[in-house]
Each structure stands twice: as C-alpha cells, then as structure tokens.
Design a protein around this motif. Structure first.
Motif, mmCIF file in Angstrom:
data_model
loop_
_atom_site.group_PDB
_atom_site.id
_atom_site.type_symbol
_atom_site.label_atom_id
_atom_site.label_comp_id
_atom_site.label_asym_id
_atom_site.label_seq_id
_atom_site.Cartn_x
_atom_site.Cartn_y
_atom_site.Cartn_z
ATOM 1 N N ALA A 287 0.815 -1.080 -0.271
ATOM 2 C CA ALA A 287 0.025 -0.144 -0.048
ATOM 3 C C ALA A 287 0.750 1.241 0.155
ATOM 4 C CB ALA A 287 -0.898 0.235 1.418
ATOM 5 N N TRP A 288 2.039 1.332 0.614
ATOM 6 C CA TRP A 288 2.874 2.395 0.881
ATOM 7 C C TRP A 288 3.437 2.489 -0.679
ATOM 8 C CZ3 TRP A 288 4.568 6.708 1.870
ATOM 9 C CH2 TRP A 288 6.109 7.248 1.796
ATOM 10 N N ALA A 289 3.737 1.661 -1.385
ATOM 11 C CA ALA A 289 4.485 1.501 -2.758
ATOM 12 C C ALA A 289 3.502 2.400 -3.463
ATOM 13 C CB ALA A 289 4.871 0.143 -3.135
ATOM 14 N N ALA A 290 2.262 1.776 -3.635
ATOM 15 C CA ALA A 290 1.204 2.216 -4.423
ATOM 16 C C ALA A 290 0.829 3.922 -4.034
ATOM 17 C CB ALA A 290 -0.059 1.437 -4.133
ATOM 18 N N PHE A 291 0.993 4.112 -2.726
ATOM 19 C CA PHE A 291 0.689 5.528 -2.389
ATOM 20 C C PHE A 291 1.754 6.710 -3.050
ATOM 21 C CE2 PHE A 291 0.458 8.788 1.186
ATOM 22 C CZ PHE A 291 -0.903 9.269 0.713
ATOM 23 N N GLN A 292 3.027 5.945 -2.913
ATOM 24 C CA GLN A 292 4.086 6.619 -3.398
ATOM 25 C C GLN A 292 4.062 6.704 -5.055
ATOM 26 O OE1 GLN A 292 7.130 3.833 -1.711
ATOM 27 N NE2 GLN A 292 8.146 5.911 -1.024
ATOM 28 N N LYS A 293 3.612 5.776 -5.591
ATOM 29 C CA LYS A 293 3.361 5.886 -6.947
ATOM 30 C C LYS A 293 2.116 6.808 -7.578
ATOM 31 C CE LYS A 293 2.840 2.655 -10.946
ATOM 32 N NZ LYS A 293 2.402 1.313 -11.591
ATOM 33 N N SER A 294 1.309 7.012 -6.502
ATOM 34 C CA SER A 294 0.338 8.078 -6.904
ATOM 35 C C SER A 294 0.551 9.447 -6.505
ATOM 36 C CB SER A 294 -1.117 7.563 -6.021
ATOM 37 O OG SER A 294 -0.998 8.045 -4.947
ATOM 38 N N LYS A 295 1.774 9.699 -6.289
ATOM 39 C CA LYS A 295 2.314 10.827 -5.713
ATOM 40 C C LYS A 295 1.415 11.480 -4.454
ATOM 41 C CE LYS A 295 4.161 12.429 -10.153
ATOM 42 N NZ LYS A 295 5.486 11.962 -9.942
ATOM 43 N N TYR A 296 1.049 10.492 -3.528
ATOM 44 C CA TYR A 296 0.430 10.929 -2.437
ATOM 45 C C TYR A 296 -0.740 11.483 -2.471
ATOM 46 C CZ TYR A 296 5.458 10.359 -0.910
ATOM 47 O OH TYR A 296 6.751 9.926 -0.600
ATOM 48 N N LYS A 297 -1.539 10.977 -3.723
ATOM 49 C CA LYS A 297 -2.828 11.623 -3.926
ATOM 50 C C LYS A 297 -4.089 10.702 -3.745
ATOM 51 C CE LYS A 297 -0.826 14.957 -7.398
ATOM 52 N NZ LYS A 297 -0.998 15.597 -8.681
ATOM 53 N N GLU A 298 -3.918 9.229 -3.929
ATOM 54 C CA GLU A 298 -4.886 8.359 -3.996
ATOM 55 C C GLU A 298 -5.033 7.931 -2.637
ATOM 56 O OE1 GLU A 298 -4.535 5.611 -7.190
ATOM 57 O OE2 GLU A 298 -4.587 7.337 -8.910
ATOM 58 N N GLN A 299 -6.277 7.657 -2.113
ATOM 59 C CA GLN A 299 -6.364 6.748 -0.911
ATOM 60 C C GLN A 299 -5.895 5.534 -1.025
ATOM 61 O OE1 GLN A 299 -8.376 8.435 1.423
ATOM 62 N NE2 GLN A 299 -8.815 6.900 2.968
ATOM 63 N N PRO A 300 -4.997 4.940 0.005
ATOM 64 C CA PRO A 300 -4.503 3.712 0.023
ATOM 65 C C PRO A 300 -5.706 2.705 0.283
ATOM 66 C CG PRO A 300 -3.803 4.463 1.787
ATOM 67 C CD PRO A 300 -4.470 5.733 1.099
ATOM 68 N N THR A 301 -5.533 1.360 -0.628
ATOM 69 C CA THR A 301 -6.430 0.196 -0.047
ATOM 70 C C THR A 301 -5.635 -0.867 0.866
ATOM 71 O OG1 THR A 301 -7.520 0.453 -2.237
ATOM 72 C CG2 THR A 301 -7.762 -1.476 -1.154
ATOM 73 N N PHE A 302 -6.290 -0.843 2.041
ATOM 74 C CA PHE A 302 -5.798 -1.908 2.969
ATOM 75 C C PHE A 302 -6.451 -2.953 2.891
ATOM 76 C CE2 PHE A 302 -4.442 2.348 5.137
ATOM 77 C CZ PHE A 302 -3.153 2.313 4.673
ATOM 78 N N HIS A 303 -5.781 -4.222 3.043
ATOM 79 C CA HIS A 303 -6.092 -5.618 3.372
ATOM 80 C C HIS A 303 -5.862 -5.941 4.750
ATOM 81 C CE1 HIS A 303 -7.048 -5.506 -0.866
ATOM 82 N NE2 HIS A 303 -5.794 -5.416 -1.285
ATOM 83 N N TYR A 304 -6.895 -6.822 5.160
ATOM 84 C CA TYR A 304 -6.654 -7.073 6.633
ATOM 85 C C TYR A 304 -6.877 -8.653 6.697
ATOM 86 C CZ TYR A 304 -7.585 -2.421 7.482
ATOM 87 O OH TYR A 304 -7.424 -1.110 7.407
ATOM 88 N N ARG A 305 -6.450 -9.189 7.835
ATOM 89 C CA ARG A 305 -6.843 -10.849 7.955
ATOM 90 C C ARG A 305 -8.067 -11.107 7.848
ATOM 91 N NH1 ARG A 305 -2.495 -8.681 10.766
ATOM 92 N NH2 ARG A 305 -0.599 -9.789 11.010
#
Length: 615
Positions: free
Chosen positions: A265-283
């Motif tokens: 999720a951190w890598a994806a957030f960086q790729k969006s230049k910190y503009k897109e809400q991250p998507t988290f997955h849980y157990r």
C-alpha cells in the motif's frame, strides 16, 4: 434447605465460628446465613410477613456477614442471632448488629435513609453511618438522612435481643431503613441499574461504619474498611470470569485491525504521488461477531452478588461488545464511531499539549543516518529481558516472534511480535524493550499471576494507562528522545483531525508539510490512525502519559499500577480486592524499579513534572 432452626443446627454454626470456619447455610423459606469468616458484625434482613422483598434483601449480599430470613420466623431466628452474637462478642470483645429494612412503599415523605440507634451509646458510630449515607449521590434523587431511636428493633414480637442482652454481651444494635426508590410503586418492578448503584454505595457506608466500631471497640483491627469485605469468592464468579476470557481469547483485536499489505500500500501511495487513498487488506475474521455477541450476553453476570466483581464483569462485556462491533464494521464509517466510544477522542487540552510539543520541536532531531539495530539483534535483547522477568516469575511463558505480516512492534497475548522491516534506532533499543517487554509483557503476566483473568485480559480502557506507563518507562531508562515525543504528539493531532473528517491524504500532507515529518514517518502515523476505518487508539499514548504524570504528582506509587492491564480509575477496586485477599501482591517488577540509579528520576515524578519537562 431446612424446615426449622433447631438447637443442633445453631450448635453446628457456632462450632464452625469457634474453629474460625466459614458459615454458609440455608434457612427456612429460602433464607440464608452467610459468614465469610468470624467477624465482629452481622447484617440482618427479614422479609415482611407475606410480602417477600428480594430487592432489599440483595443489599445484604455485598457484605461478608449477614442473615436473610422472614419476620414470621423471628421465634426461631432469635436464638440463632443471640448465639452468633455471644460467640463472636466473646471472641472479639464486642459485636455489632445492623438490621436493614425498607420503608413502606406509600411512605412518600420518608427520608431516603433513616438510622435507628441507641440514644446515648456509641454516638460516634451512629454519626459515622449518618455522614457516610449523606455522601451518597444518586441520579435524580435528593439524599436525606434522618435518625431515630432503635426502640422499634427492641419491641416484641420482632425483637432479636433484649436491651439486657445487648448490654451483657457488649452488642451495638443499629437499624437502617431505606426508602425503596429502586422499585416502581405502582407495579413493584425493579430498576436494576439504580438498585446496583445504591446497593454498592450502601455497602460501603456499612463497611465504614463497622470499621469505626471494630477498630475502637473490638480486638479486631483491619488495615482498611475494605478489608471487612468478602474474601471467599463464589464459584459463579470464576465461571463467568472464564467465560468472558474464552470469548476474548477467540480474536486478537489489534492484529485484526492492522493491515497485512502495509508495504504494498505504501508503494502504491508513493506511485500516486500521495494523492490516492490507499487500499488496505486485513486478516480474515476468525469469528462470527453476531454469534460471539449472543454468547457474550448469555453470560449470567447478574448472578454475581459481589458489587465490585459484578461491575468489572459488566464493564468487560460492554468493551467486548464494542470490539466485536468494530470488527464487523471494518473499512466502514461506523468503525470510527465505535472506536471513539472505545478509546475516546481528543479534547482541547490534550490537543494544545500536542501542538505545543510540535511547536517546541518543529524539525526532526534524529540524524537521518542514525545507526539502526538489526531485527535479529533486537529480538535477542528482548529475549534476554524476558529471561530476566522469568527469573522473578517462572510461570512467564513468553518469547519473541519475527514476522513478515507485522508492522513495527506489537505485543499480543503476552508475546512480542517484531516486523521483519522494523526500523529500530540503536540508541532507543533499551527504551523499546522496556516499553514492550518491561511494561506490556510484564503486566500481562502480573495479571496472569492473579486468580482473576480480567487482569491479564485487560480491563476496558486499560490502553491509556498501559501506554502511559510504557512511554514513561522509555524516559526512565533514558531513551525517550524528542523525535519520539514529536511522534506521540503527531498521533494526537492526526486522531483529532480524523474525528473532524480529514481524509487519509489530508492527514498525511498535514504531517508532511505543516509538521515536517518525513514521507515514511507521515505514512506510518497516518496508516495507524486510519486503519480499519479510523482507529482513535493512538491518542492514548500522550493522554495516558499526561494523566500518569498528574497521578504520580499527587504522591501515588508507580508499582501498584503494574498489577495487570487495568485503567487508572480501577485502582480503588483493585486495592479493595487486595485488602479482601482476593488478589495477590505483584510478583514481577521491571528492571528500572530495581535500579538504584533511576531513583532520582522517580523522586522527580513525585515532585511533579509535565510532559514538557520530559523533552
């Protein structure tokens, strides 16, 4: 149950008392004589003839020595009470009897409490109960206390002892009449919450009155009025304690609300230049929240007649209910609302402290290339500290697990979980070990050493005191640096803005641009606060520290707080259970309490310091 109170029955009871034994025997018509251990007092209630009053009878069950009977059984009851009074007065030098009764339901002008006592004998004891009753505060009720002579209790046909017998055996006879506001006058139905509240307060007033009497008039000298409470615990208590623990053990709350895809999720957030809400997955949830709630509310907590333990259990049930609701509501707006109920929000004074810390330390102080400790080395140090604690308490069965699905450090069920990517500054390693091992693991096993499982499972709201203690331990060992304080303050600010409607990206940019946090640190703080749908727990670190410093400034000691996972306002309840010998002394102490070099810092805390002094 027996049909009649016979001479042989009375002899068995007095024989048990002479041998220092407990008495727990049924009386005719569902009556009961319960004496936890030989004590110089007895509380009595007699159901009115033809009108059983079980609600008022419940007031007695909070006491360690009582008899519940019926007015029509007075002839049989009289020799039993006389024998108990004589036996225990001979043993202690004096004895006290208090009889409870309810005022007639139609006596609307009756005071809330009426104390019946001798006109001249022992006025200080009568004064004590009047003063204690006057202190009782109940919702929507004016507390009024009247006094009268105890002649009503000495009149035939209902008297249990004559005036001559009272004098001959050094017995003080008091009466306490209650206006039954806990009952609906028209229907007779009970208001259970009011009954519980009033019963607990009246029980304490009785214990304080007895304490005044026995400390002066008898050879029995309890250390505290709570030491006059019940020491024996009913089996139903341990069963309910076990049932609540069984439900709590079926899910690990923090792990279930922590993302398992943090790095992706951190890598994806960086790729969006910190503009897109991250998507988290849980157990995946290992439980059905609705089914567990059904089991939770099938636990018959109302059968616990000990007010203190009953309160602890009801409080825990409410917390488990909220946790299960949060798990069912993960990744929805409702998760945040339950979190605010469970962990609280950020009020203005705490926000000002947090903003003050961030203003005092506007930039990161730690060097970017500060030495980091390898995770394996940190895990080995943590294992050494666990071994140190195990030397004090061999039952400590803990360890360290290095896991890929963990972010940072988390203690769960008494074990330390360390993420494989955890970044641990070398100069803070000892502080982190005292935080995780010297506080979280230590209090888990101190709680486990107690017969009451709630102390290791965690009382509702325990996180605030726990995290306050953990952060304070960092300061005591010299590892609470300014960057750590900045982070705790930033968590408070992030939680505040979360509850005011800020999105993930808004909170991230605020931390990055306004407060100069690095990209990765701003991510970590924002992820923690927004996980699950909005978790306000991270505000408890600074809030707990502020409240703890104020508590220690008032002259209180640090060690009693380590008895288990409790919240600060539970301490009087815990202390009561210690006085009653229900709980045991703390078996494990953290390293810093055994270090002579840290004593000056402990003295500083007693003198009074603020969080800004810790900087």
């Amino acid at each position: 149950m027996i049909d009649h109170i016979t001479d042989s029955f009375i002899k068995k009871i007095t024989g048990s008392l002479k041998r220092g034994k407990q008495v727990h025997r049924r009386l005719p018509q569902g009556g009961l004589v319960y004496i936890d251990r030989p004590l110089p007092f007895l509380v009595i209630f007699r159901h009115p003839t033809g009108q059983p009053d079980h609600a008022t009878a419940d007031f007695l069950k909070a006491n360690a020595s009582y008899i519940i009977s019926h007015q029509e059984r007075t002839e049989e009851l009289r020799p039993l009470v006389q024998s108990i009074a004589k036996t225990l007065s001979d043993h202690f030098g004096a004895f006290m009897i208090m009889e409870l009764m309810a005022a007639p339901a139609d006596a609307t002008d009756a005071p809330l409490f009426k104390v019946l006592g001798p006109e001249k004998q022992l006025p200080t004891t009568t004064k004590t109960i009047v003063e204690e009753l006057q202190r009782i505060k109940l919702p929507e009720t004016r507390t009024s206390v009247a006094t009268d002579t105890n002649q009503l209790l000495l009149q035939e046909p209902h008297s249990l002892l004559t005036e001559e017998e009272l004098k001959r055996h050094s017995v003080l006879l008091l009466g306490l009449q209650l206006r039954p506001i806990y009952k609906n006058k028209a229907t007779g139905r009970i208001y259970p919450q009011l009954l519980r509240n009033m019963r607990e307060k009246v029980a304490n007033a009785i214990k304080k009155t007895v304490f005044d009497f026995v400390s002066v008039q008898t050879t029995h000298h309890p250390v505290h009025f709570q030491a006059l409470g019940r020491q024996s615990v009913n089996r139903v208590v341990w069963r309910i304690d076990k049932q609540l623990t069984s439900i709590s053990d079926q899910f690990q709350f923090l792990l279930l609300v922590t993302p398992v895809n943090n790095q992706e999720a951190w890598a994806a957030f960086q790729k969006s230049k910190y503009k897109e809400q991250p998507t988290f997955h849980y157990r995946l949830l290992p439980v059905d929240a609705d089914q567990l709630k059904r089991k939770l509310y099938n636990i018959a907590i109302e059968k616990v007649d000990d007010p203190t333990l009953g309160y602890l259990f009801r409080d825990k049930r409410h917390e488990l209910d909220k946790m299960l609701t949060m798990l069912a509501d993960r990744n929805t707006p409702d998760f945040l609302y339950s979190s605010m109920q469970l962990y609280g929000t950020v009020h203005e004074p705490l926000l000002k402290i947090a903003e003050g810390i961030l203003a005092a330390i506007p930039e990161p102080m730690r060097e970017k290339d500060a030495a980091l400790m390898p995770v394996k080395e940190f895990a080995a140090l943590a294992e050494q500290e666990i071994s140190f604690l195990r030397e004090q308490y061999p039952g400590l069965d803990s360890g360290v697990d290095v896991r890929e699905d963990i972010v940072g450090l988390i203690v769960s069920e008494g074990r330390l979980n360390v993420g494989t990517d955890a970044k641990i500054p070398r100069h803070r390693a000892e502080a982190l070990i005292q935080h995780e091992v010297g506080t979280h693991i230590l209090t888990y096993y101190n709680g486990k050493a107690q017969p009451l499982r709630q102390l290791y499972m965690g009382s509702p709201g325990y996180e605030e005191l726990q995290e306050g203690l953990a952060v304070l331990s960092e300061w005591l060992v010299g590892g609470l640096d300014q960057d750590r304080m900045r982070m705790l303050a930033a968590r408070v600010v992030a939680v505040y803005h979360l509850t005011k409607g800020s999105s993930f990206t808004e909170n991230f940019w605020r931390l990055k641009d306004t407060y100069n946090f690095s990209d990765e640190t701003a991510w970590d703080i924002t992820m923690r606060v927004h996980r699950g749908g909005g978790l306000t727990k991270d505000a408890v670190y600074l809030r707990g520290l502020v409240h703890l410093l104020e508590y220690l400034k008032q002259g209180h000691e640090l060690e009693p707080l380590l008895i288990g996972k409790i919240r600060q306002d539970y301490l009087p309840l815990v202390q009561e259970l210690i006085y009653r010998n229900v709980l045991r002394p703390v078996p494990i102490k953290p390293r810093y309490l055994l270090n002579e070099g840290i004593k000056p810092k402990l003295e500083q805390l007693k003198a009074g310091i603020s969080v800004f002094n810790l900087l």
